[in-house]
Write a protein that holds these residues in place. Structure first.
Motif, mmCIF file in Angstrom:
data_model
loop_
_atom_site.group_PDB
_atom_site.id
_atom_site.type_symbol
_atom_site.label_atom_id
_atom_site.label_comp_id
_atom_site.label_asym_id
_atom_site.label_seq_id
_atom_site.Cartn_x
_atom_site.Cartn_y
_atom_site.Cartn_z
ATOM 1 N N LEU A 90 13.418 1.406 4.707
ATOM 2 C CA LEU A 90 14.043 0.388 3.839
ATOM 3 C C LEU A 90 13.340 -0.948 4.049
ATOM 4 C CD1 LEU A 90 17.871 1.027 4.240
ATOM 5 C CD2 LEU A 90 16.651 0.856 2.069
ATOM 6 N N GLU A 91 12.835 -1.518 2.979
ATOM 7 C CA GLU A 91 12.087 -2.777 3.085
ATOM 8 C C GLU A 91 13.044 -3.983 3.034
ATOM 9 O OE1 GLU A 91 9.041 -2.674 3.855
ATOM 10 O OE2 GLU A 91 8.633 -0.568 3.429
ATOM 11 N N LYS A 106 0.819 -1.221 0.000
ATOM 12 C CA LYS A 106 0.000 0.000 0.000
ATOM 13 C C LYS A 106 0.847 1.264 0.000
ATOM 14 C CE LYS A 106 -4.073 -1.935 2.193
ATOM 15 N NZ LYS A 106 -4.903 -2.020 3.404
ATOM 16 N N ILE A 107 2.172 1.123 0.157
ATOM 17 C CA ILE A 107 2.998 2.333 0.276
ATOM 18 C C ILE A 107 3.879 2.576 -0.943
ATOM 19 C CG2 ILE A 107 3.041 2.288 2.805
ATOM 20 C CD1 ILE A 107 6.044 1.268 2.398
ATOM 21 N N GLU A 108 3.605 1.856 -2.027
ATOM 22 C CA GLU A 108 4.427 2.058 -3.237
ATOM 23 C C GLU A 108 4.220 3.466 -3.784
ATOM 24 O OE1 GLU A 108 6.544 -0.448 -4.507
ATOM 25 O OE2 GLU A 108 5.929 -1.403 -2.637
ATOM 26 N N VAL A 156 7.847 -4.909 -4.510
ATOM 27 C CA VAL A 156 7.988 -4.196 -3.227
ATOM 28 C C VAL A 156 9.116 -3.194 -3.379
ATOM 29 C CG1 VAL A 156 8.502 -4.417 -0.758
ATOM 30 C CG2 VAL A 156 7.223 -6.232 -1.914
ATOM 31 N N MET A 157 8.857 -1.949 -3.026
ATOM 32 C CA MET A 157 9.889 -0.912 -3.190
ATOM 33 C C MET A 157 11.041 -1.129 -2.214
ATOM 34 S SD MET A 157 7.715 2.241 -1.503
ATOM 35 C CE MET A 157 8.285 3.394 -2.697
ATOM 36 N N GLN A 158 12.249 -0.694 -2.589
ATOM 37 C CA GLN A 158 13.376 -0.880 -1.668
ATOM 38 C C GLN A 158 13.395 0.180 -0.572
ATOM 39 O OE1 GLN A 158 17.416 -1.007 -3.232
ATOM 40 N NE2 GLN A 158 17.993 -2.388 -1.586
ATOM 41 N N PHE A 188 10.153 -11.263 -9.088
ATOM 42 C CA PHE A 188 10.247 -10.290 -7.986
ATOM 43 C C PHE A 188 10.854 -8.998 -8.519
ATOM 44 C CE2 PHE A 188 12.468 -9.344 -3.665
ATOM 45 C CZ PHE A 188 11.456 -8.463 -3.327
ATOM 46 N N HIS A 189 10.080 -7.930 -8.385
ATOM 47 C CA HIS A 189 10.526 -6.599 -8.839
ATOM 48 C C HIS A 189 10.671 -5.677 -7.635
ATOM 49 C CE1 HIS A 189 9.180 -2.369 -9.903
ATOM 50 N NE2 HIS A 189 10.269 -2.491 -10.614
#
Ligand code: PLP
Length: 399
Positions: free
Chosen positions: A154-155, A95-97, A144-146, A177-178
Motif C-alpha cells: 500500500l503506497e 516503476k511498479i505501476e 501512483v497506484m494505491q 494527482f491520480h
C-alpha cells in the motif's frame, strides 16, 4: 477439489450482484439517452448507481465517470489530463505501476512528454520525498497506484496528496494527482478527499462485480479531455451507450464489499498468516516479497528460490489450485515490480502470488500447505541451481 487463489487477477460475480443485474438485460434494457419509459428506467438506474458509488468514496455523483475497465480509466486519466494541459508537460509515476499506467506513460513519453519513473524501496514503497524531489515547474500529473497488484504494498497516497496540495498553493499550473485504486477499492475504505486525489481508477471485476466495467473519479474542475469521441454520454468525457446492467452490478458489488470490509479483512488476515507460517515451517529457502506491515490484505507473494514459478504454478494447477506469478496481464515475462524492488533474480524467478477472496476458506489454505512442500521439493530436485546441482546433473556421467 478446485481452489481459487487468484483473486487479484479477477473474482467471481456475487449471486446478489447477478440478481441485481438481470432485469437490465431482460426487461429494463433501455438506452439511458432515450426519452421513453425504457430510457427513463435506464437513466434512473444509472443515476442510482452513480450516487451509490459516489457516497462510498465521498464525492459528488457528477465526479464519477463510467468506463469499460480499469485499463481504460488509467488511460483516460493519463492521456486525458496531458492532452488538456496544452503543452508537452512532465508526468511522474513509479516503476511498479500496472502496465495500464506504465505503458500509457511510456506512450506519452514517445509522444514527447517528459516522464519520471520513480524507484521504490525493497518493500515496494515509493517515498513522498522522492515524489517531491522529482517535481519540476513543468509537472502536470503525478500517478501512483494505491496498492500494488503483484505484492500488495500500500503506497502513502494520502501523504503524497497532502504534499501536492501544499505545493499547489504556490503554483500557477496545478499538479493533478491520480491513483490507480483497482486493487484497493472494495478492500479498504476509500475517501477521495482524505486521499487528496484528483482522479482515481477502479474496476468492478476485482471486487466481485462483472468484467468489462469500471469508473474514473474526476474531481470537479480537473482539466481533462476525452480520449474517444462520439455521443454526449458521461458528460462528454466518455462517449458510448452506457452498459447499465454492468454499472448497476458494479455499484451493488462495491456496496457489498464496503459493508463487508472489516469482516473480510479479519478472515483474510488469518488465511494469509496461516499460509505464511505454514510455508516457513515446511519449506526452506523461501522469502516473502512486499511490505508485511502495509499490505492490502489479500496478497502473499512468496519466492521459492531455485525453481521456476511457472513450473510450480502448473503443478499446483494439476492439484486444482489456481495461483499466479504476478500480473495476469504480463504472464510469461519477468516481473518489473520485483526487479524494481531489487529482488534477487533467483528469488524473482521462483515468485508466486496467492491472492485470497471472500469465498476462500482456511481448509483451502491447509490443503495447499499439504501439497506445496512436495511440489517445491520435487522441482528443486530437478533444478541445476539447487544444492548439489539437482539429480539430473549429478546423474550425468563424467566424460
Ligand atoms: N490496475 C491494476 C493495479 C490492476 O491490477 C489491473 C488489473 O489487473 C488493472 C489496472 C487493469 O484493470 P482491468 O483488468 O479492469 O482493465
Amino acid at each position: 477439489m478446485k481452489i481459487y487463489f487468484d483473486n487479484s487477477s479477477t473474482t467471481a460475480v456475487s449471486p446478489a450482484v447477478l440478481d441485481e443485474m438481470r432485469p437490465y438485460f431482460l426487461t429494463q434494457y433501455g438506452n439511458a439517452s432515450t426519452l421513453h419509459s425504457f430510457g427513463r428506467d435506464a437513466r434512473a438506474a444509472l443515476d442510482q448507481a452513480r450516487l451509490g458509488i459516489s457516497q462510498i468514496i465521498n464525492c459528488n455523483p457528477d465526479e464519477i465517470f463510467f468506463t469499460g475497465c480499469g485499463t481504460e480509466s488509467d488511460n483516460l486519466a493519463l492521456f486525458g489530463t496531458m492532452a488538456a494541459s496544452g503543452s508537452k508537460g512532465h508526468i511522474i509515476t513509479t516503476k511498479i505501476e500496472h502496465h495500464a499506467v506504465l505503458y500509457t506513460a511510456q506512450a506519452l513519453q514517445k509522444a514527447g512528454y517528459t516522464v519520471t519513473f520513480l524507484d521504490v524501496d525493497k518493500q515496494g514503497l515509493v517515498s513522498v520525498e522522492s515524489v517531491k524531489a522529482a517535481i519540476t515547474a513543468d509537472t502536470k500529473l503525478v500517478s501512483v497506484m494505491q496498492a500494488n497488484n503483484e505484492v500488495g504494498t500500500l503506497e502513502p497516497i494520502a501523504e503524497i496528496g497532502k504534499m501536492i496540495a501544499e505545493l499547489n498553493l504556490n503554483r500557477a499550473n496545478k499538479i493533478y494527482f491520480h491513483t490507480d485504486a483497482v486493487q484497493s477499492i472494495g478492500k479498504i475504505a476509500i475517501d477521495v478527499k482524505n486521499l487528496g486525489v484528483d482522479m482515481l481508477s477502479a474496476s468492478a471485476h476485482k471486487f466481485n462485480g462483472p468484467k468489462g466495467v469500471g469508473f474514473l473519479y474526476v474531481k470537479r474542475g480537473t482539466n481533462i479531455f476525452p480520449i474517444m469521441y462520439g455521443g454526449h454520454q458521461e458528460n462528454g468525457l466518455r462517449p458510448g451507450t452506457e452498459n447499465i446492467a454492468e454499472i448497476v452490478g458494479m455499484a451493488k458489488a462495491l456496496q457489498l464489499a464496503y459493508q463487508a470490509h472489516d469482516e473480510a479483512a479479519a478472515r483474510l488476515k488469518i488465511m494469509r498468516e496461516t499460509l505464511k507460517e505454514g510455508i516457513c515451517g515446511s519449506i526452506e529457502d523461501v522469502s516473502f516479497n512486499g511490505c508485511a506491515a502495509c499490505n492490502i490484505g489479500n496478497i502473499i507473494n512468496v519466492s521459492f528460490n531455485y525453481i521456476e514459478g511457472e513450473a510450480l504454478l502448473a503443478r499446483l494447477d494439476a492439484h486444482g489450485i489456481a495461483a499466479s506469478t504476478g500480473s495476469a496481464c504480463a504472464t510469461g515475462s519477468p516481473s518489473h515490480v520485483l526487479a524494481a524492488m531489487g529482488v534477487d533474480p533467483i528469488a524473482a524467478q521462483g515468485a508466486i502470488r496467492f491472492s485470497f477472496g471472500k469465498d476462500n476458506t482456511l481448509d483451502e489454505v491447509k490443503y495447499t500447505l499439504s501439497v506445496l512442500p512436495k511440489l517445491v521439493n520435487g522441482l528443486r530436485e530437478m533444478s541445476p541451481l539447487w544444492k548439489g546441482g539437482g539429480v539430473n546433473v549429478k546423474a550425468r556421467p563424467k566424460n
